[in-house]
Design a protein around this motif. Structure first.
Motif, PDB file in Angstrom:
ATOM      1  N   GLU A  54       2.795  -3.621  -6.334  1.00 27.54           N
ATOM      2  CA  GLU A  54       1.667  -2.974  -5.680  1.00 27.54           C
ATOM      3  C   GLU A  54       1.181  -1.802  -6.531  1.00 27.54           C
ATOM      4  O   GLU A  54       1.969  -1.008  -7.033  1.00 27.54           O
ATOM      5  CB  GLU A  54       2.116  -2.456  -4.311  1.00 27.54           C
TER       6      GLU A  54
ATOM      7  N   SER B  67      -6.179  -6.703  -6.636  1.00 26.97           N
ATOM      8  CA  SER B  67      -5.170  -7.145  -7.597  1.00 26.97           C
ATOM      9  C   SER B  67      -5.435  -8.562  -8.098  1.00 26.97           C
ATOM     10  O   SER B  67      -4.886  -8.959  -9.118  1.00 26.97           O
ATOM     11  CB  SER B  67      -3.780  -7.035  -6.990  1.00 26.97           C
TER      12      SER B  67
ATOM     13  N   SER C 276      -7.892  -5.869  -1.350  1.00 25.81           N
ATOM     14  CA  SER C 276      -7.117  -5.593  -2.557  1.00 25.81           C
ATOM     15  C   SER C 276      -7.894  -6.062  -3.769  1.00 25.81           C
ATOM     16  O   SER C 276      -8.673  -7.015  -3.688  1.00 25.81           O
ATOM     17  CB  SER C 276      -5.776  -6.334  -2.460  1.00 25.81           C
TER      18      SER C 276
END
Lengths: 1058, 595
Positions: free
Chosen positions: A159, A189, A187
């Motif tokens: 994370e 990511s 997110s």
């Protein structure tokens, strides 16, 4: 409308009429290194006519007479070139250092950087492209002032904690709002960095207020690459290389390990805990001969490999543009069983069916697969299975009775590190589809209606296996299934739909030339539906592996099947923005947004978030005229505004009965109960007021530029998950309390050298933030537990008025008890007698004797217990930042990026665990506690010395206390300075001269080598100071417990474009 | 031009429609994975799930399961914390009358206090729901559930009152106004509970009268009445009040005679119903450990921990120092009998060897411990029909009340109201069960006990010790009799005598002599009985012996660790700091003199 069309037609007619007098010219556009630039816009001044350079930087254009060409390209200074009589032109564009004309995304629109009134930090895709990284979050690490990016550990899917200006909430999540191509996503990511055109971070309320309710923690806007008109281009980038663990910690030698176990067994008065496993004291010398296992090497020591490839194709005509890209990452990580794979596919289409209509369509798809259970888990029932400790303190040598398979002594409670890995295996698969379509109509001149619809579909499948050694299978399943492997399948499905309609008008026609006014009004509706399906299967045959359990789940016993549908999360908003400027000298913007959220009950649903900002371009004033030779631009900005936050789970308004699975109550498999969080119908928006003053400047012929911002944010009506245990519930969301963040941010760019064959630029940024809890409503303070040692350490964080979130709470250490602290050893009683007035730490550390760890008695009652805990550390850095340099010498380029954090403390829980016996026997320790360092009580004859003088003499050169303690104790010894400076990336590249690359049909060919996590300067004794592993609540930041170790990566890559 | 007009119309329509949609209930988002109270509490199969909800709170990590059962009720003349010598340790401080407000074991927001009130809230919501939607007048199965809920709530309050004295009274679901409540006078709560249980006794069935009450894991009428008697005796008894004094209630409604009347009536109802019976003493606990939970025997109600949850043997059972053939967890013996207890029994008392165990298991065989460290023999891994595999829980139910308690409460109440002659038959029932085949001893004992009301009371005081040691009832009993300090002082001096082999203990040998029996695991010990001598012990030729002492060479006096401050001024635990802090100023420990 009719009129404008008429003008358009007339223009067209003129062009046709003038055709006879036209002549053809051609030219090439290059940059400073004589590389050709494709896609450069060439416009004939005073006409509608324009072309773009093709992939080879060439353009053809027909002009009339002495035309003047306007040549513009993003990132370069726009030039006006009088054609004169020339037929062939070579235009060299100068890079624009100050990027004043750079376009910045500000939410529902863009603006030129020079017209900005708010605090916005940006980074362009080109800068990102210089050092390719896996994800968007990695890309901005240390690059933007006031944006703190922390990678919480070293796993490939770790994370990334992102904070903009500290964050105002206490118990809430301070993650900023992420907007990707207009769509809010939870997110970033899964976004490939190669697809990113630009990242803009909105920091003050004047810029975030347009996002109203959700802008309080800042807004990060990511714009992905779109096609450009011109010839077909193809970019290909690939890199790959090995990765290796960055740092290991030494453990005791096998002999020292055995020796300590012997001393420990005597101190514990249980010599059998040595003799049963290690044999007789007299035979200890045998351990000198053996070579210990390097478990760290076996678990984390493999050479990983990263492979990344990115292919993008773009092109089109003025009418239709397209871009397609594919990105693939495969990462074999350093930990056994740990792998990462991601596929991204992006498609963008842009079409102009009518001169007043633009249609956009985009599709993003990503699929991420993460294999391996990592080194710890956030939501695990127990921290008992944290994997790193096995690799650190498992016996380095085979010990009969401890390292055999089968029953393991409870008081030892460790398992083979490799078995622990396979027993905690896991696989995750995330699939995201994002579809966006928009249509823009220019209804009448300067009035544009834009309507967007989007759909975001996210699915996450998480399979978590629990083998026979795990805490879970020994404790959670029903008794008959205990001790047998289990698996938990979690499938999450989330769908968001968005519709946004905006109407923008430019008052050009109605205002005198010096006045500019643009107005935007809009409306937005977002609905998110979420469903979680959890199936727990217990009682598999003992031989079952992860793969068996996944594929043959019917072999086990279904324990629970739970389908949970979250209440819908709906947001309806209306917003407006007006931007006004006079001569681009005085700028004013005002924003207003009204948000209605389904998370609140009627009456509290609507939040109103106004903001206002102004800027004054001082350099444009007549009195500044004489500074123009050195000062290019100077702008002062000020803003004031509010933003909101509704970052709480939906469904807090009414107390409902939920059904939950239980394995605790005989005769029942499930129960009905109200949620442990008490409902609160009175909840309303949390509001952040931000005040910002900023200064943008550019001097020395745009060679030195920068931005300075000062801000003061205060958040009130905090949405706190308030502890109310004792009232029948654990907690309740409430609006109470107030926090503030004050800070300074500075960013500088310096173009040091711009010679034809030598360029050197520096950039640096620093952010200083001070967080303070002004009030917590009716409480002064409360404690939180990180829980890494179950309940042994107890409260280890203090959240108190006047402090900030992240204050570590524990004992102050006072070295160790020396023999002189005791009146002597009472042989009859078998115990050491403390001198009067010497503090008694036994309630915390256990039986006292010389060498025992000593703690400070803060409340002066001569006893060290819970009452003596005090604040011993702070996880908040004094400042963070980064700096980088990039250089080009002939065809070689070099980029180095550093980032740092200064003044933050790390709670090194690993160190506590690896240097303390607690209640366990036979555990290894790190070499910090090696013989010669630690206090020793052991005489060469194999007995414990109880002679004060002798003990003192034996320990004359030892510095630490004895590791023998009844429990883990958090003292300021384990709180370490986490300051670091990291050379995050270092890249060296070589670009083949264009002439050569053309010969093989390429526009550009660059080869490069990059190192990641190249070097870290730090005093921190653990694996890495950039860490935070207890993230279940935001109250316990900065704990280093069982973090996946960070790795160092070296890649070799290739950039090609056709 | 027409196309342009179409764009106009399209755009304006879109805008208007989007504005219109705001006017409707666009922002309503009802919860989905939940069910309405009216459905849950009108459907028996669903409403039963609310009972499990309350028990779930009992089973939470630091609730009954991990904290209350192990820490409440010690130290007394019967039961002690076995590591009491570490007087400053937080665990010891919970039992040695020197409890700290920020005790590390208890001062956490998920502790027993919080989980008890969570259970109460769940019961309160269920009671409200059942009364509103349950149609209990016409549906016996819903009446049973309402009665159970009222009883479970009373169970939790019983334990709250025992441990903390005055506590907040919550008998309605929490709302914004009642989140923070001060301590309520315990008399108010007692009165409510006595009324609740009276109602509950009319709602629930006798043991085995319905399929539900065939199990001791569900509440039956005998338990409701027994619990009402227990609460009545406590309500009418002594306890430390917020002003520091130790006294009875001054509320006429809770006058001792009235309370004795309630206890008498309820206990006699149970006894006369014939729905329960006394089993053989060892059989009671073997039955418990068999986990059949059959109603109609001695157990009236048990906290129904599942096999994978609960820490009864884990903390209170016979200790196994390592994993062996009987258990996969090496636990037991956190608490044990006061060393005096073993010697308080007559050698023929069937309760002695069930209650007091002088050994622990090491490597699968019994090994004597020491005089200072005994185990409760009522809870044994070796009696379980299964081998425990969990590392943290054993799963045995907690026997909350048994029939013998009802019988002895009857004897106590009747003695107070009608004198010893009327009460004698009930005491005799217990005594006869304890001395099977020794009727002469029972007769002699009963003669002495019935000489006066006072003698009978003293006999009850003593008998409850012999009967219930290890069941954690003693502390509450001593408090209501106002004997806590007295008995602890007495225990202190007796322990000194025991160590020095003086007084009643002068006829004990210095050492014990032991061997492993032929079964290869049991231990045979000589030297524990009054009258045993070292001379005989040595002559037996047993392979092992050990000095049987309270204070080993390196230890401070055991008896000094029994209590640190005056027990009569420290009858309750403080409310933990975390709950004081979170009470918005409503809670404090004023008047209780805590540190």
């Amino acid at each position: 409308m009719k009129k404008s069309l008429l003008i358009f037609l007339l223009c067209g007619l003129c062009c046709t009429l003038g055709y006879a007098q036209e002549r053809q010219i051609q030219g090439t556009v290059t940059n400073g290194v004589n590389e050709t630039l494709p896609g450069v816009s060439i416009r004939v001044k005073g006409s509608q006519k324009g072309v773009s350079t093709d992939a080879n930087g060439l353009f053809h254009l027909s002009i009339q007479g002495n035309a003047v060409l306007i040549v513009s390209y993003l990132g370069y200074k726009t030039q006006e070139i009088a054609v004169g009589n020339q037929h062939t032109l070579t235009i060299r564009l100068e890079p624009d250092v100050t990027m004043l004309d750079e376009v910045v995304a500000i939410g529902y629109g863009t603006t030129r950087k020079k017209d900005l009134t708010g605090a916005v930090a940006s980074i362009s895709g080109e800068k990102l492209a210089a050092v390719p990284v896996a994800s968007a979050a990695e890309a901005i690490t240390g690059r933007l002032p006031g944006v703190q990016v922390t990678s919480t550990e070293g796993s490939p899917d770790a994370e990334m904690k992102i904070r903009v200006r500290g964050g105002g909430s206490i118990t809430g999540d301070n993650t900023p709002l992420f907007i990707v191509d207009g769509f809010p996503v939870p997110s970033i990511s899964d976004i490939a960095s190669a697809d990113i055109e630009s990242i803009d971070v909105l920091k003050d309320a004047s810029s975030t207020a347009i996002y109203g309710s959700r802008g309080a923690n800042g807004v990060i806007i990511i714009t992905t690459k779109s096609g450009k008109a011109g010839k077909f281009t193809l970019h290909y980038n690939t890199y790959g290389g090995p990765r290796k663990i960055a740092k290991k910690l030494d453990v005791l030698t096998p002999f020292d390990y055995a020796k300590w176990q012997y001393e420990r067994s005597l101190l514990d008065d249980k010599p059998e805990t040595y003799t049963d496993y290690f044999g007789n004291y007299q035979d200890m010398d045998l351990y000198n001969e053996v070579q210990g296992n390097d478990w760290q090497d076996q678990v984390f020591g493999r050479i990983g490999f990263t492979f990344n490839h990115n292919l993008s194709i773009s092109g089109g005509t003025e009418k239709t543009k397209y871009t397609v890209s594919h990105n693939y990452i495969s990462d074999k990580a350093i930990m056994q069983l740990s792998n990462f794979k991601r596929n991204n596919l992006t498609l963008k289409l842009n079409n102009k069916p009518h001169e007043r209509v633009t249609l956009d369509f985009s599709l993003r798809y990503s699929k991420t697969k993460v294999a391996g259970g990592g080194a710890n888990e956030q939501n695990e029932v127990s921290s008992a299975d944290s994997r790193l400790k096995y690799a650190m303190i498992y016996p380095p040598i085979p010990v009969s009775g401890l390292t055999d398979e089968g029953e393991t002594d409870e008081a030892f409670s460790l398992y083979n590190p490799l078995v622990a890995l396979t027993d905690n295996d896991r696989s995750q698969e995330r699939i995201t589809y994002n579809l966006n379509a928009s249509a823009a109509w220019e209804l009448i001149d300067h009035l544009q209606l834009k309507s967007e619809v989007g759909l975001d579909d996210y699915r996450n499948a998480d399979n978590r296996f629990y083998g026979t050694t795990t805490y879970y299978v020994r404790n959670i399943p029903a008794a008959e299934n205990q001790g047998y492997p289990a698996i938990v399948f979690t499938k999450l499905k989330r769908e968001s739909f968005r519709n946004t309609n905006t109407l923008a008008y430019d008052f050009k026609k109605h205002l005198p030339q010096d006045h500019h006014l643009q107005v935007l009004v809009g409306q937005e509706y977002i609905i998110t539906k979420q469903e979680t399906h959890t199936t727990a299967v217990h009682g598999f045959p003992k031989t079952f592996t992860f793969e068996h359990a996944t594929n043959l789940s019917a072999q086990g016993h279904a324990n629970s099947i739970e389908n949970y549908l979250s209440p819908d999360d709906k947001l309806l908003s209306f917003f407006g923005r007006a931007n006004y400027d006079f001569q681009s000298k005085y700028l004013l913007s005002a924003t207003f947004r009204a948000d209605g959220s389904s998370k609140f009950s009627k009456g509290n649903q609507w939040g109103y978030f106004p903001s206002v900002a102004g800027a004054w371009r001082i350099s444009a004033e007549p009195f500044m005229e004489n500074t123009h030779n050195w000062l290019d631009d100077l702008k002062l900005r000020a803003s004031y505004g509010t933003a909101g936050n509704n970052n709480i789970p939906p469904g807090q308004m009414t107390q409902t009965f939920d059904v939950k699975t239980t394995a605790w109550v005989n005769g029942f498999n499930s129960y009905w109960a109200a949620s442990k969080t008490m409902a609160n119908a009175d909840l309303k928006w949390e509001t952040t007021v931000t005040r910002n003053i900023g200064l943008d400047f550019s001097t020395l012929n745009s060679r030195l530029g920068g931005t300075l911002d000062l801000y003061y944010n205060s958040t009130k009506d905090l949405l706190i998950l308030f502890p109310i245990s004792g009232a029948g519930y654990d907690n309740q969301y409430r609006n109470m309390g107030e926090t503030q963040n004050k800070g300074i941010e500075l960013a500088l760019n310096w173009l040091a050298v711009t010679k034809e064959n030598f360029e050197l630029t520096f950039n640096a940024n620093i952010g200083i933030n001070r967080n303070k809890i002004v009030s917590m409503g009716q409480m002064d303070d409360f404690t939180a537990q990180s829980g890494w040692a179950s309940t042994e350490v107890g409260a280890d964080y203090l959240i108190a008025t006047g402090g900030s979130v992240g204050q570590m709470y524990g004992f102050k250490h006072a070295g160790r008890y020396e023999a002189t602290d005791f009146t002597g050893y009472d042989t009859a009683k078998g115990q050491w007698i403390l001198k009067d007035g010497v503090v008694d730490a036994s309630p915390t550390v256990g039986t006292l004797r010389p060498g025992t760890m000593k703690l400070v008695d803060t409340n002066k009652d001569h006893l060290v217990n819970e009452s003596d805990k005090t604040v011993i550390g702070n996880a908040n850095p004094l400042h963070t930042g980064g700096f980088g340099l990039s250089a080009r010498i002939y065809h070689f380029d070099l980029t180095a990026n550093f980032n740092w954090s200064y003044g933050n403390d790390i709670y090194n829980a690993n160190k506590v665990e690896y240097t303390t016996t607690s209640k366990y026997h036979s555990r290894n320790m790190i070499s910090l506690m090696a013989d010669g360092q630690r206090w020793t009580n052991l005489l060469p004859d194999g007995t414990i010395s109880n002679d004060p003088a002798q003990l003192q003499e034996m320990n004359a050169n030892t510095t630490l206390w004895s590791p023998y303690m009844k429990q883990f104790v958090l003292s300021d010894w384990a709180i370490e300075d986490g300051s670091f400076l990291r050379l995050n990336t270092l890249t060296v590249g070589y670009t083949l001269p264009t002439k050569l690359s053309r010969r093989i049909g390429m526009n550009r060919l660059r080869i490069y080598a990059s190192g990641y996590n190249v070097h870290t300067w730090t005093d921190y004794s653990g694996f890495d100071p950039e860490v935070s592993t207890r993230r279940k609540t935001p109250l316990t930041p900065g704990v280093d417990y069982s973090a996946y170790p960070k790795s160092r990566l070296l890649v070799f890559g290739l950039n090609v474009s056709f | 031009m027409k196309t342009i007009n179409i764009y106009y119309i399209l755009g304006i329509t879109l805008l208007i429609s989007s504005i219109l949609c705001a006017c409707k209930d666009t922002l309503d988002a009802p919860t989905k994975s939940s069910m309405d109270e009216s459905v849950i509490f009108s459907t028996p199969s669903l409403a039963e799930g609310a009972i499990a909800g309350v028990i779930q709170s009992f089973a939470e990590t630091n609730s009954y399961r991990g904290r209350y059962l192990v820490f409440y009720g010690i130290n007394t003349d019967c039961e002690v914390y076995n590591s009491l010598r570490n007087v400053n340790d937080d665990k010891a401080r919970l039992s040695n009358y020197n409890t700290n407000v920020n005790n590390g074991q208890m001062n956490s927001d998920n502790n027993a206090w919080a989980k008890f009130y969570e259970g109460i809230e769940r019961a309160n919501m269920a009671i409200r729901g059942l009364r509103t939607y349950g149609d209990v007048e016409n549906k016996p199965e819903m009446a049973q559930i309402l009665g159970e809920m009222l009883t479970l709530r009373a169970v939790v309050y019983n334990d709250l009152l025992k441990a903390w004295g005055d506590v907040p009274a919550r008998f309605e679901p929490v709302n914004a106004e009642t989140v923070y409540l001060p301590r309520s006078d315990r008399d108010v709560i007692y009165k409510q509970l006595l009324a609740d249980l009276e109602e509950a006794s009319k709602l629930v069935a006798w043991p085995n009268a319905t399929t539900v009450t065939a199990s001791t894991e569900r509440v039956n009428k005998a338990f409701v009445k027994g619990l009402r008697a227990r609460l009545a005796l406590a309500a009418g008894g002594y306890s430390q009040r917020a002003d520091g004094s130790v006294r009875r209630s001054t509320d006429p409604e809770l006058a001792p005679e009235k309370m004795y009347e309630i206890a008498k009536k309820e206990c006699l109802d149970v006894i006369n119903s014939g729905t329960c019976k006394l089993q053989g003493f060892e059989e009671v606990f073997k039955t418990l450990c068999q986990e059949q939970s059959r109603a109609g025997l001695e157990s009236l109600w048990e906290i129904p921990f599942s096999e994978g949850r609960g820490r009864v043997i884990f903390d209170l059972g016979v200790r196994h120092t390592n994993v062996d053939q009987y258990t996969g967890q090496n636990r037991g013996g956190t608490n044990g009998p006061n060393p005096l207890m073993y010697y308080a029994y007559d050698a023929d008392d069937a309760r002695r060897d069930v209650t007091c165990v002088p050994y622990e298991w090491t490597d699968g065989i019994q090994v004597p411990t020491s005089l200072s460290r005994w185990c409760f023999g009522k809870y044994r891994y070796e009696w379980l029909p299964r081998r425990v595999t969990s590392t943290n829980d054993d799963g045995l139910n907690w026997l909350y009340m048994r029939y013998a308690d009802v019988v002895l409460m009857a004897a106590e109440a009747i003695n107070e109201l009608d004198g010893p002659a009327a009460a004698a038959p009930y005491l005799k029932m217990i005594r006869e069960r304890a001395f099977p085949g020794h009727n002469d001893k029972v007769t002699t004992f009963m003669q002495q006990a019935t000489t006066s009301k006072e003698a009978f009371f003293n006999a009850i005081v003593n008998e409850r010790a012999l009967e219930f040691t290890g069941e954690m009832l003693r502390k509450g009993d001593l408090i209501r009799w106002n004997l806590l300090g007295t008995k602890l002082q007495e225990a202190k001096s007796k322990l000194t005598q025991l160590q020095n082999r003086e007084g009643a203990y002068a006829d004990l040998p210095e050492k014990i002599y032991y061997k492993t029996a032929e079964d290869g695991e049991s231990v045979v010990i000589y030297g524990l009985n009054h009258g045993d001598t070292d001379a005989t012990g040595q002559s037996l030729g047993y392979p092992s012996n050990k000095t049987w002492t309270l204070n080993a060479e390196n230890e401070s006096p055991y008896w000094d660790a029994l209590f640190v401050r005056n027990p009569d001024e420290q009858q309750f635990w403080p409310i933990w700091q975390v709950f004081i802090d979170g009470s918005n100023g409503q809670l404090n420990n004023d008047g209780y003199n805590y540190q």
